[in-house]
Scaffold this motif. Structure first.
Motif, mmCIF file in Angstrom:
data_model
loop_
_atom_site.group_PDB
_atom_site.id
_atom_site.type_symbol
_atom_site.label_atom_id
_atom_site.label_comp_id
_atom_site.label_asym_id
_atom_site.label_seq_id
_atom_site.Cartn_x
_atom_site.Cartn_y
_atom_site.Cartn_z
ATOM 1 N N LYS A 128 -3.458 11.565 -5.109
ATOM 2 C CA LYS A 128 -2.365 10.433 -6.087
ATOM 3 C C LYS A 128 -0.572 10.444 -5.573
ATOM 4 C CE LYS A 128 -6.128 11.053 -9.596
ATOM 5 N NZ LYS A 128 -5.359 11.391 -11.728
ATOM 6 N N ASP A 130 0.315 11.033 -2.984
ATOM 7 C CA ASP A 130 0.531 10.296 -1.877
ATOM 8 C C ASP A 130 0.643 9.118 -2.053
ATOM 9 O OD1 ASP A 130 -0.933 12.115 0.901
ATOM 10 O OD2 ASP A 130 0.890 12.518 -0.439
ATOM 11 N N SER A 131 -0.140 8.603 -2.753
ATOM 12 C CA SER A 131 -0.191 7.810 -3.397
ATOM 13 C C SER A 131 1.628 6.645 -4.174
ATOM 14 C CB SER A 131 -1.267 6.718 -4.007
ATOM 15 O OG SER A 131 -1.647 5.802 -4.534
ATOM 16 N N GLU A 133 3.836 7.614 -3.512
ATOM 17 C CA GLU A 133 5.021 7.649 -2.661
ATOM 18 C C GLU A 133 4.936 6.720 -2.116
ATOM 19 O OE1 GLU A 133 6.045 12.104 -0.888
ATOM 20 O OE2 GLU A 133 6.630 11.320 0.412
ATOM 21 N N THR A 134 3.700 6.330 -1.145
ATOM 22 C CA THR A 134 3.786 5.309 -0.190
ATOM 23 C C THR A 134 4.049 4.278 -0.869
ATOM 24 O OG1 THR A 134 2.017 6.510 0.684
ATOM 25 C CG2 THR A 134 2.171 3.865 1.105
ATOM 26 N N GLU A 135 3.807 4.236 -2.455
ATOM 27 C CA GLU A 135 4.353 2.483 -3.411
ATOM 28 C C GLU A 135 5.871 2.958 -2.879
ATOM 29 O OE1 GLU A 135 2.079 2.474 -6.430
ATOM 30 O OE2 GLU A 135 -0.419 2.459 -5.568
ATOM 31 N N GLU A 136 6.711 3.522 -3.663
ATOM 32 C CA GLU A 136 7.339 3.646 -3.534
ATOM 33 C C GLU A 136 8.460 3.071 -2.639
ATOM 34 O OE1 GLU A 136 8.439 6.940 -7.086
ATOM 35 O OE2 GLU A 136 8.560 8.009 -5.148
ATOM 36 N N HIS A 137 7.975 4.086 -1.273
ATOM 37 C CA HIS A 137 8.368 3.767 0.263
ATOM 38 C C HIS A 137 7.986 2.430 0.317
ATOM 39 C CE1 HIS A 137 8.503 4.145 5.075
ATOM 40 N NE2 HIS A 137 9.970 4.591 3.855
ATOM 41 N N HIS A 138 7.212 1.008 0.189
ATOM 42 C CA HIS A 138 6.932 0.116 0.116
ATOM 43 C C HIS A 138 8.199 -0.398 -0.520
ATOM 44 C CE1 HIS A 138 4.240 -3.361 1.542
ATOM 45 N NE2 HIS A 138 4.918 -3.584 0.420
ATOM 46 N N GLU A 198 16.748 5.369 3.700
ATOM 47 C CA GLU A 198 16.080 4.659 4.530
ATOM 48 C C GLU A 198 17.285 4.465 5.798
ATOM 49 O OE1 GLU A 198 13.023 2.652 6.681
ATOM 50 O OE2 GLU A 198 12.475 4.853 4.757
#
Length: 254
Positions: A128, A130-131, A133-138, A198
């Protein structure tokens, strides 16, 4: 007529040949005799015994009747077969036990898996986390792409930073740039920390101001001030932005 010595020699040769023939014939006959303890003999005995039981309707223990002929069934062979069967059964049971130990059929209790360690309570699953964090990075990447489309020149700034104020004053006050540089105040942007991180990864510059021309960082306040002093700032901007903008410097009134 042949001499006696020659006759004796011929007799000796014939006798030696006869003895040699008898020797090899005897060895060949012994080699063809099957070993009564061989696996093949054991198989034939067992098969004959089973067939004799069906045909003769039984018989004494250790014997089988095929027609009118009795076939002896070695008791030792039966003992060996029983021992082999027992070893196979134990080996199969051991294999099952090892398989169950490695992959038990009963699943672990969820609390036993998640609630391990002193800090387990209140934590999210790694999947959860990781999901999210990935959404935030996206979201950061999408916002950064959107910002870069606003203008050929982007000034990433913070409203309270004196170096950012100096860079904005130089580019927005001393120069006439069309289209105008687009300013992003990272301290006021909801994705500001993520955007700054980033930019640090992509440009190698982790501080503000960070000035991008055509998607390439030309540095911060001190960098553009030096280019201005060397009168190469316009040339630098035009080399990166091309014909997408026009840049002129305001003349100072005396």
């Amino acid at each position: 007529m042949p001499s006696q010595r020659r006759v004796r020699a011929l007799l000796y040769i014939a006798l030696a040949g006869f003895i040699t023939l008898l020797f090899f014939t005897s060895r060949a006959r012994h080699a063809q005799e099957p070993d009564s303890r061989s696996i093949q003999d054991f198989y034939h005995k067992t098969k004959s015994a089973m067939e004799g039981s069906r045909i003769g309707g039984g018989g004494s223990r250790g014997q089988a009747v095929v027609g009118t002929q009795k076939v002896e069934f070695d008791e030792d062979d039966a003992i060996v077969a029983k021992a082999m069967q027992e070893r196979l059964r134990k080996a199969e049971q051991m294999a099952k036990s090892n398989a169950n130990a490695k992959a038990p059929n009963k699943p672990d209790d969820p609390e036993a898996v998640v609630g391990v360690g002193s800090s387990a309570h209140g934590q999210n699953h790694l999947g959860k986390g990781d999901s999210i964090e990935t959404e935030e990075h996206h979201a950061v990447l999408e916002e950064l792409r959107s910002i870069l489309k606003k203008s050929p020149i982007i000034i990433f700034s913070k409203s309270y930073c004196p170096y950012s104020k100096k860079a904005k004053s130089l580019l927005l006050g001393d120069y006439q740039i069309d289209p105008a540089p687009y300013v992003v105040e990272l301290d006021q942007h909801p994705l500001g920390p993520g955007i700054q991180a980033e930019l640090g990864d992509r440009t190698g510059r982790k501080t503000v101001p960070n000035i991008l021309v055509g998607g390439i960082s030309i540095g911060g306040s001190d960098d553009i001030a030096q280019l201005d002093q060397e009168r190469t700032l316009i040339e630098k901007i035009m080399s990166l932005a091309g014909k997408r903008l026009t840049v002129t410097k305001h003349s100072k009134s005396t």
